[in-house]
Design a protein around this motif. Structure first.
Motif, PDB file in Angstrom:
ATOM      1  N   UNK A 271     -18.596  -2.446   2.052  1.00  0.00           N
ATOM      2  CA  UNK A 271     -19.284  -3.717   1.852  1.00  0.00           C
ATOM      3  C   UNK A 271     -20.276  -3.741   0.711  1.00  0.00           C
ATOM      4  N   UNK A 272     -20.119  -2.835  -0.267  1.00  0.00           N
ATOM      5  CA  UNK A 272     -21.095  -2.778  -1.353  1.00  0.00           C
ATOM      6  C   UNK A 272     -20.768  -3.691  -2.536  1.00  0.00           C
ATOM      7  N   UNK A 273     -19.668  -4.439  -2.430  1.00  0.00           N
ATOM      8  CA  UNK A 273     -19.333  -5.368  -3.507  1.00  0.00           C
ATOM      9  C   UNK A 273     -18.417  -4.786  -4.562  1.00  0.00           C
ATOM     10  N   UNK A 274     -17.911  -3.583  -4.345  1.00  0.00           N
ATOM     11  CA  UNK A 274     -16.995  -2.931  -5.281  1.00  0.00           C
ATOM     12  C   UNK A 274     -15.887  -2.234  -4.513  1.00  0.00           C
ATOM     13  N   UNK A 275     -14.729  -2.132  -5.151  1.00  0.00           N
ATOM     14  CA  UNK A 275     -13.662  -1.263  -4.649  1.00  0.00           C
ATOM     15  C   UNK A 275     -13.715  -0.048  -5.553  1.00  0.00           C
ATOM     16  N   UNK A 276     -14.075   1.084  -4.981  1.00  0.00           N
ATOM     17  CA  UNK A 276     -14.295   2.291  -5.780  1.00  0.00           C
ATOM     18  C   UNK A 276     -13.915   3.526  -4.967  1.00  0.00           C
ATOM     19  N   UNK A 277     -13.754   4.646  -5.662  1.00  0.00           N
ATOM     20  CA  UNK A 277     -13.478   5.913  -4.998  1.00  0.00           C
ATOM     21  C   UNK A 277     -12.240   5.857  -4.126  1.00  0.00           C
ATOM     22  N   UNK A 278     -12.392   6.271  -2.876  1.00  0.00           N
ATOM     23  CA  UNK A 278     -11.270   6.299  -1.932  1.00  0.00           C
ATOM     24  C   UNK A 278     -10.745   4.883  -1.676  1.00  0.00           C
ATOM     25  N   UNK A 279     -11.626   3.884  -1.677  1.00  0.00           N
ATOM     26  CA  UNK A 279     -11.190   2.494  -1.504  1.00  0.00           C
ATOM     27  C   UNK A 279     -10.205   2.113  -2.616  1.00  0.00           C
ATOM     28  N   UNK A 280     -10.522   2.527  -3.832  1.00  0.00           N
ATOM     29  CA  UNK A 280      -9.681   2.224  -4.982  1.00  0.00           C
ATOM     30  C   UNK A 280      -8.332   2.930  -4.865  1.00  0.00           C
ATOM     31  N   UNK A 281      -8.350   4.181  -4.419  1.00  0.00           N
ATOM     32  CA  UNK A 281      -7.094   4.914  -4.206  1.00  0.00           C
ATOM     33  C   UNK A 281      -6.239   4.189  -3.170  1.00  0.00           C
ATOM     34  N   UNK A 282      -6.850   3.775  -2.059  1.00  0.00           N
ATOM     35  CA  UNK A 282      -6.120   3.062  -1.010  1.00  0.00           C
ATOM     36  C   UNK A 282      -5.547   1.752  -1.546  1.00  0.00           C
ATOM     37  N   UNK A 283      -6.349   1.022  -2.312  1.00  0.00           N
ATOM     38  CA  UNK A 283      -5.895  -0.229  -2.901  1.00  0.00           C
ATOM     39  C   UNK A 283      -4.685   0.015  -3.788  1.00  0.00           C
ATOM     40  N   UNK A 284      -4.791   1.004  -4.655  1.00  0.00           N
ATOM     41  CA  UNK A 284      -3.722   1.268  -5.602  1.00  0.00           C
ATOM     42  C   UNK A 284      -2.445   1.708  -4.886  1.00  0.00           C
ATOM     43  N   UNK A 285      -2.566   2.560  -3.871  1.00  0.00           N
ATOM     44  CA  UNK A 285      -1.392   3.009  -3.128  1.00  0.00           C
ATOM     45  C   UNK A 285      -0.710   1.837  -2.427  1.00  0.00           C
ATOM     46  N   UNK A 286      -1.494   0.938  -1.822  1.00  0.00           N
ATOM     47  CA  UNK A 286      -0.897  -0.222  -1.156  1.00  0.00           C
ATOM     48  C   UNK A 286      -0.296  -1.190  -2.165  1.00  0.00           C
ATOM     49  N   UNK A 287      -0.923  -1.330  -3.326  1.00  0.00           N
ATOM     50  CA  UNK A 287      -0.383  -2.196  -4.369  1.00  0.00           C
ATOM     51  C   UNK A 287       0.964  -1.649  -4.854  1.00  0.00           C
ATOM     52  N   UNK A 288       1.044  -0.349  -5.088  1.00  0.00           N
ATOM     53  CA  UNK A 288       2.302   0.285  -5.509  1.00  0.00           C
ATOM     54  C   UNK A 288       3.371   0.102  -4.441  1.00  0.00           C
ATOM     55  N   UNK A 289       3.004   0.288  -3.177  1.00  0.00           N
ATOM     56  CA  UNK A 289       3.939   0.118  -2.072  1.00  0.00           C
ATOM     57  C   UNK A 289       4.438  -1.327  -2.001  1.00  0.00           C
ATOM     58  N   UNK A 290       3.526  -2.284  -2.188  1.00  0.00           N
ATOM     59  CA  UNK A 290       3.897  -3.699  -2.169  1.00  0.00           C
ATOM     60  C   UNK A 290       4.831  -4.023  -3.331  1.00  0.00           C
ATOM     61  N   UNK A 291       4.555  -3.441  -4.492  1.00  0.00           N
ATOM     62  CA  UNK A 291       5.403  -3.671  -5.667  1.00  0.00           C
ATOM     63  C   UNK A 291       6.810  -3.136  -5.419  1.00  0.00           C
TER      64      UNK A 291
END
Length: 177
Positions: free
Chosen positions: A31-51
């Motif tokens: 909830x800090x207003x950024x997607x960073x670190x592990x959050x960013x890794x999770x986002x990218x992995x789910x984005x790749x999976x969705x693609x």
């Protein structure tokens, strides 16, 4: 522990403002207003999976290389984090509503001017009806067509995003976020 949770609506179709907020909250876990670190890794992995699920062929290369290329393209201020406005550029958000909102109150002086104009009862808060007026004017200024249900959805989404104490109105500190 339950199985992995998948991001709501991360299927690359156009997102409503409310769905965008759901995706944001899914990844900005602290909830800090950024997607960073592990959050960013999770986002990218789910984005790749969705693609892949959508049949969008991803380039060959390591996940790290793909992530660097992705960040180079979308991390506009090169801080290694994804901000809400940057995510709105990545995900196909309906009418880029959130960017429109952010651009209207870009500088602190514009923000304070908008605050004074829309805090019509001078209570020090922007209540839902005042926020609705602000958003209506914003959409007109941006030449974005809307109807009453859409305006209501946008109003509720902004309240969900910024009303941290849940009182149904935005204080100056909440709105300045």
């Amino acid at each position: 522990m339950a199985g992995p949770q998948h991001a709501p609506h991360l299927h690359l179709a156009e997102l409503t403002a409310s769905q965008f907020l759901d995706v944001w909250r899914h990844f900005d876990t602290d909830g800090n207003g950024y997607i960073e670190g592990k959050e960013l890794e999770n986002f990218f992995q789910e984005l790749e999976s969705a693609r892949k699920g959508a049949g969008v062929d991803s380039k060959n290369g390591s996940l790290g290389d793909k992530m660097k290329e992705f960040m180079h393209k979308y991390d506009k201020n090169a801080d290694g984090k994804i901000e809400m406005a940057e995510l709105a550029q990545i995900l196909p958000t309906e009418e880029n509503f959130l960017l429109c909102f952010r651009q209207h109150v870009g500088s602190s002086s514009e923000f304070m001017e908008a605050w004074r104009r829309y805090d019509t009862d001078r209570s020090g808060y922007i209540e839902a009806n005042e926020l609705k007026g602000f958003l209506s004017d914003l959409l007109k200024k941006a030449n974005r067509p809307y109807d009453e249900p859409k305006l209501q959805e946008y109003t509720q989404t902004i309240l969900r995003m910024f009303d941290m104490n849940g009182d149904g109105k935005l204080g100056l500190s909440e709105m300045s976020r």
